[in-house]
Write a protein that holds these residues in place. Structure first.
Motif, PDB file in Angstrom:
ATOM      1  N   ASN A 174       4.948   5.812   1.643  1.00 38.33           N
ATOM      2  CA  ASN A 174       4.634   6.989   0.839  1.00 38.33           C
ATOM      3  C   ASN A 174       5.166   6.765  -0.566  1.00 38.33           C
ATOM      4  O   ASN A 174       6.301   6.323  -0.746  1.00 38.33           O
ATOM      5  CB  ASN A 174       5.261   8.236   1.453  1.00 38.33           C
ATOM      6  CG  ASN A 174       4.747   9.504   0.787  1.00 38.33           C
ATOM      7  OD1 ASN A 174       5.065   9.793  -0.356  1.00 38.33           O
ATOM      8  ND2 ASN A 174       3.932  10.252   1.513  1.00 38.33           N
ATOM      9  N   LEU A 189      -4.888   6.210  -1.548  1.00 37.09           N
ATOM     10  CA  LEU A 189      -3.974   5.091  -1.336  1.00 37.09           C
ATOM     11  C   LEU A 189      -3.943   4.222  -2.588  1.00 37.09           C
ATOM     12  O   LEU A 189      -4.979   3.911  -3.163  1.00 37.09           O
ATOM     13  CB  LEU A 189      -4.433   4.230  -0.153  1.00 37.09           C
ATOM     14  CG  LEU A 189      -4.100   4.704   1.262  1.00 37.09           C
ATOM     15  CD1 LEU A 189      -4.789   3.809   2.280  1.00 37.09           C
ATOM     16  CD2 LEU A 189      -2.595   4.690   1.495  1.00 37.09           C
ATOM     17  N   VAL A 191       2.020   0.704   5.155  1.00 35.53           N
ATOM     18  CA  VAL A 191       1.707   1.762   4.196  1.00 35.53           C
ATOM     19  C   VAL A 191       2.934   2.651   4.027  1.00 35.53           C
ATOM     20  O   VAL A 191       3.417   3.236   4.993  1.00 35.53           O
ATOM     21  CB  VAL A 191       0.502   2.605   4.660  1.00 35.53           C
ATOM     22  CG1 VAL A 191       0.245   3.735   3.674  1.00 35.53           C
ATOM     23  CG2 VAL A 191      -0.736   1.725   4.798  1.00 35.53           C
ATOM     24  N   ASN A 211      -8.778   7.130   1.083  1.00 41.88           N
ATOM     25  CA  ASN A 211      -8.185   6.630   2.323  1.00 41.88           C
ATOM     26  C   ASN A 211      -9.187   5.875   3.180  1.00 41.88           C
ATOM     27  O   ASN A 211      -8.827   4.957   3.917  1.00 41.88           O
ATOM     28  CB  ASN A 211      -7.612   7.803   3.139  1.00 41.88           C
ATOM     29  CG  ASN A 211      -6.182   8.122   2.734  1.00 41.88           C
ATOM     30  OD1 ASN A 211      -5.380   7.227   2.481  1.00 41.88           O
ATOM     31  ND2 ASN A 211      -5.872   9.398   2.655  1.00 41.88           N
ATOM     32  N   SER A 234       0.855  -1.184   0.000  1.00 47.77           N
ATOM     33  CA  SER A 234       0.000   0.000   0.000  1.00 47.77           C
ATOM     34  C   SER A 234       0.889   1.231   0.000  1.00 47.77           C
ATOM     35  O   SER A 234       1.877   1.290   0.736  1.00 47.77           O
ATOM     36  CB  SER A 234      -0.912   0.010   1.227  1.00 47.77           C
ATOM     37  OG  SER A 234      -1.780  -1.115   1.227  1.00 47.77           O
ATOM     38  N   GLU A 260       0.788   5.539   0.065  1.00 49.94           N
ATOM     39  CA  GLU A 260       0.008   6.750   0.274  1.00 49.94           C
ATOM     40  C   GLU A 260       0.395   7.792  -0.756  1.00 49.94           C
ATOM     41  O   GLU A 260       1.577   8.044  -0.995  1.00 49.94           O
ATOM     42  CB  GLU A 260       0.262   7.281   1.685  1.00 49.94           C
ATOM     43  CG  GLU A 260      -0.610   8.469   2.051  1.00 49.94           C
ATOM     44  CD  GLU A 260      -0.361   8.913   3.485  1.00 49.94           C
ATOM     45  OE1 GLU A 260       0.751   8.618   3.984  1.00 49.94           O
ATOM     46  OE2 GLU A 260      -1.249   9.531   4.078  1.00 49.94           O
TER      47      GLU A 260
END
Length: 214
Positions: A151, A59, A149, A76, A52, A54
């Motif tokens: 970035n 997402l 998660v 999200n 995942s 961001e």
């Protein structure tokens, strides 16, 4: 809400199929489509099978299987478990329909007609009443909540493959576990030292009482 779905071949990042929200086809969504294509180019056989990322208010969730990446862009608030169940559904159907043809195509979006099934699956997994009837969400995808998660800038701007970031995350997890074990050992050692000190004091008091008082 599911905003965009893309399917690509990992070996050369060739897009095979895609689907977007009709009311979300403006420049903002095209930006995420560009990110998705860049992400495909960062993937390889050593990339984690699920992940995942961001990106702004959304997402990306992806699922790698048999050299194909299934990727979805969601809000999200959209359930991670539903997102991966949706991707798993797409993977099963896409493999059944086109698995034997994937390695033979060279034109982008050769299987664009798969959008019909994507739209059908998207409706199933975004409809709250339908999701309640999807029992596989409870026993097939219990591990998705443990997916870290990241970035998307960590992948796209640093020029690192997903596998490299995954290795770093694994190393950090290993170091964290080692730190916890070392801290536990030091705390235990400190407790033993304190107990030993108390025992020594008690023994000295008993010896004093025995030889000096009695």
């Amino acid at each position: 809400m599911v905003l965009m779905t893309m399917i690509a071949r990992i070996a050369d990042a060739l897009p095979l199929a895609a689907s977007m929200q009709e009311d979300q086809s403006g420049p903002s969504l095209l930006e995420y489509q560009t990110q998705a294509k860049q992400l495909f180019r960062k993937m390889n056989s050593n990339s984690p099978s699920k992940g995942s990322l961001e990106t702004g208010p959304y997402l990306f969730h992806y699922f790698l299987e048999r050299g194909i990446c299934y990727l979805v862009l969601c809000e999200n608030s959209f359930s991670k478990r539903s997102a991966f169940a949706y991707l798993d559904d797409l993977q099963l159907e896409f493999t059944a329909q086109y698995g034997h043809k994937v390695d033979t195509v060279s034109r982008p979006y050769s299987f664009i007609e798969f959008d019909n099934y994507i739209q059908k699956a998207k409706k199933t997994y975004t409809d709250s009443r339908s999701r309640r009837n999807l029992t596989q969400l409870d026993h097939e995808l219990k591990d998705v909540q443990r997916i870290m998660v990241q970035n998307i800038n960590d992948v796209l701007l640093r020029g690192e493959a997903l596998s490299a970031l995954d290795d770093k995350a694994s190393n950090l997890a290993t170091l964290s576990q080692k730190y916890k074990k070392d801290a536990h050992y030091l705390n235990l050692k400190s407790s033993y030292v304190k107990i030993a000190g108390i025992v020594v004091i008690i023994v000295l008091i008993l010896l004093f009482l025995r030889y000096w008082v009695f």
